[in-house]
Write an enzyme that holds these catalytic residues in place. Structure first.
Site, PDB file in Angstrom:
ATOM      1  N   GLY A  70      52.342  37.747  29.881  1.00 49.29           N
ATOM      2  CA  GLY A  70      51.986  37.466  31.280  1.00 49.29           C
ATOM      3  C   GLY A  70      52.465  36.127  31.873  1.00 49.29           C
ATOM      4  N   ASN A 118      42.806  34.951  35.442  1.00 49.03           N
ATOM      5  CA  ASN A 118      43.504  35.550  36.383  1.00 49.03           C
ATOM      6  C   ASN A 118      43.149  37.066  36.569  1.00 49.03           C
ATOM      7  OD1 ASN A 118      45.732  37.867  35.103  1.00 49.03           O
ATOM      8  ND2 ASN A 118      44.996  36.691  33.428  1.00 49.03           N
ATOM      9  N   ARG A 119      43.559  37.492  37.873  1.00 50.36           N
ATOM     10  CA  ARG A 119      43.569  38.787  38.292  1.00 50.36           C
ATOM     11  C   ARG A 119      44.779  39.135  38.897  1.00 50.36           C
ATOM     12  NH1 ARG A 119      39.273  36.457  41.661  1.00 50.36           N
ATOM     13  NH2 ARG A 119      39.812  36.000  43.675  1.00 50.36           N
ATOM     14  N   GLY A 121      47.021  41.674  38.307  1.00 51.89           N
ATOM     15  CA  GLY A 121      47.252  43.091  38.546  1.00 51.89           C
ATOM     16  C   GLY A 121      48.688  43.523  38.070  1.00 51.89           C
ATOM     17  N   ASN A 147      55.997  44.130  26.839  1.00 52.19           N
ATOM     18  CA  ASN A 147      54.624  44.486  27.117  1.00 52.19           C
ATOM     19  C   ASN A 147      54.621  45.530  28.103  1.00 52.19           C
ATOM     20  OD1 ASN A 147      52.017  44.287  28.338  1.00 52.19           O
ATOM     21  ND2 ASN A 147      51.438  42.996  26.522  1.00 52.19           N
ATOM     22  N   ASN A 180      49.941  47.766  26.337  1.00 52.79           N
ATOM     23  CA  ASN A 180      48.776  47.067  27.375  1.00 52.79           C
ATOM     24  C   ASN A 180      47.692  47.936  27.858  1.00 52.79           C
ATOM     25  OD1 ASN A 180      47.029  45.443  28.678  1.00 52.79           O
ATOM     26  ND2 ASN A 180      48.481  44.256  29.294  1.00 52.79           N
ATOM     27  N   ASN A 185      42.391  43.925  34.998  1.00 44.54           N
ATOM     28  CA  ASN A 185      42.820  43.836  36.223  1.00 44.54           C
ATOM     29  C   ASN A 185      43.535  45.068  36.799  1.00 44.54           C
ATOM     30  OD1 ASN A 185      41.829  40.838  36.228  1.00 44.54           O
ATOM     31  ND2 ASN A 185      43.730  40.470  35.049  1.00 44.54           N
ATOM     32  N   ASN A 254      43.289  40.522  24.312  1.00 42.98           N
ATOM     33  CA  ASN A 254      43.766  40.255  25.634  1.00 42.98           C
ATOM     34  C   ASN A 254      42.528  39.307  26.115  1.00 42.98           C
ATOM     35  OD1 ASN A 254      44.670  40.603  28.212  1.00 42.98           O
ATOM     36  ND2 ASN A 254      45.377  42.659  27.828  1.00 42.98           N
ATOM     37  N   THR A 255      42.445  39.221  27.387  1.00 39.50           N
ATOM     38  CA  THR A 255      41.421  38.372  28.106  1.00 39.50           C
ATOM     39  C   THR A 255      40.149  38.877  27.983  1.00 39.50           C
ATOM     40  OG1 THR A 255      42.202  39.262  30.270  1.00 39.50           O
ATOM     41  CG2 THR A 255      43.230  37.117  29.403  1.00 39.50           C
ATOM     42  N   GLY A 275      41.945  31.080  27.080  1.00 39.28           N
ATOM     43  CA  GLY A 275      41.741  29.836  26.821  1.00 39.28           C
ATOM     44  C   GLY A 275      40.537  29.756  25.515  1.00 39.28           C
ATOM     45  N   TYR A 325      49.244  31.164  25.054  1.00 36.81           N
ATOM     46  CA  TYR A 325      49.521  31.270  26.585  1.00 36.81           C
ATOM     47  C   TYR A 325      48.763  29.863  27.329  1.00 36.81           C
ATOM     48  CZ  TYR A 325      49.396  33.189  31.453  1.00 36.81           C
ATOM     49  OH  TYR A 325      49.829  33.175  32.868  1.00 36.81           O
TER      50      TYR A 325
END
Length: 364
Positions: A70, A118-119, A121, A147, A180, A185, A254-255, A275, A325
């Site tokens: 990312g 984040n979005r 995409g 990825n 992934n 997103n 992932n997020t 985070g 990250y």
């Protein structure tokens, strides 16, 4: 404290995506200046030590701390990131065709929560462009994972063709691959994690890996990155399917789309949260995956790692490697030396001579 006192205040006054591009562009240009990379390495690099160096997937990792996907979406700054203490890194997510991603703004800071939303995409220049960039590197100091994802306009029933194309195009350049299927997103992408769709997709992926193994004469590994936002039953099914598919490992996680406990106004923004708020859930998923697979399926732990204690918690839960990250954004490039030093101290405290002895220690 160079970054905290000088770099961070400047970057945090900029739009988050503008700051992102400034960092990537700066590292890309630094690699072209004679003598600059050794300077960067001298400031932020980490020396390999026997107790932390790890061999996994037939690959040597000089440190167990990697950079998550990312940040370097187009493999523009591999030399720069390879010089600031990482033991490996992911590039991407890359799709077969280049695409602009979602509309801006699409990246948001939440400073009180030490988090990002984040979005993006899957904005990237496409697999061919990435292959050219990686092929142009004369040498690599650390392993580079690619990825891979599907283009936004590709329907889920045809998604396997996008993953196959990415593998075919990038197989000679990747040290290993990460599938992934867990970004929130890209519309409906996470549906590929469930039911027969997951088994079918991974069958197509592993078949293509076999084809490329025969073509290139070298066998490489492929991992699957999973989402944290699943029920216990869904997680159990996912892990079972992944383990039976023949892939080499998984990345957890992932997020998240959860917004529990956030303080900042940007919590209202849609997208994936990374985070500190993700730390506990991602560690729980690592732990569950380790227990369900009996420690036989290697895990890379990702989510909320800011300190050596955070990284060690994931390792003791079952992760063989870890990734950061968001912490890099908030703490700067000094973080790898802190993590490296702290992990060595924690190993000594617990009487381990090598980090592999700590993997899954909480379950013994």
């Amino acid at each position: 404290m160079l970054y905290r006192n000088f770099g961070k205040p400047i970057f945090f006054k900029l739009d988050p995506e503008a700051a992102h591009h400034l960092v990537i562009g700066g590292l890309h240009k630094a690699a072209k200046v004679p003598g600059m990379i050794p300077v960067v390495r001298g400031m932020y690099g980490v020396s390999e030590v026997p107790e932390l160096a790890t061999d996994l997937f037939g690959i040597h990792f000089p440190s167990p701390i990697g950079l998550a996907a990312g940040l370097d979406k187009n493999a523009e700054a591999v030399e720069g990131f390879s010089s600031i203490g990482f033991g490996f890194m992911e590039v991407g997510t890359v799709t077969p065709k280049g695409q602009p991603g979602n509309e801006q703004p699409r990246l948001f800071r939440l400073p009180p929560d030490e988090a990002l939303i984040n979005r993006m995409g899957f904005n990237n220049r496409g697999a061919e462009a990435m292959a050219d960039r990686l092929a142009a590197l004369t040498s690599r100091r650390i392993p580079v994972a690619v990825n891979i994802g599907k283009n936004k306009l590709t329907p889920n029933e045809e998604a396997h063709t996008d993953y196959e194309k990415c593998i075919s195009i990038l197989y000679p350049q990747a040290d290993f691959f990460v599938v992934n299927i867990s970004s929130p997103n890209t519309p409906n992408l996470r549906n590929l994690q469930h039911g027969s769709e997951l088994a079918s997709l991974l069958k197509a992926v592993t078949d293509e890996m076999d084809v490329q193994t025969k073509r290139c004469g070298t066998r490489k590994s492929v991992l699957v990155k999973i989402a944290p936002d699943v029920s216990d039953g869904e997680l159990e099914f996912m892990i079972d399917t992944i383990q039976n598919s023949g892939v080499s490992g998984l990345i957890a996680t992932n997020t998240t789309i959860s917004r529990d406990g956030l303080a900042h106004d940007n919590a209202k923004e849609t997208g994936g949260l990374s985070g500190k708020p993700l730390k506990a859930r991602s560690t729980e998923v690592v732990s569950r995956a380790y227990l369900q697979t009996g420690g036989k399926l290697p895990i890379i732990g990702s989510g909320g790692i800011f300190t050596a204690e955070d990284a060690y918690e994931k390792i003791r839960a079952g992760a063989s490697l870890v990734e950061i990250y968001t912490a890099l954004i908030y703490e700067g490039p000094e973080i790898n030396r802190k993590l490296h030093r702290g992990l060595r101290e924690l190993l000594r405290r617990d009487g381990f001579s090598h980090i592999s002895e700590a993997v899954g220690a909480d379950h013994r």
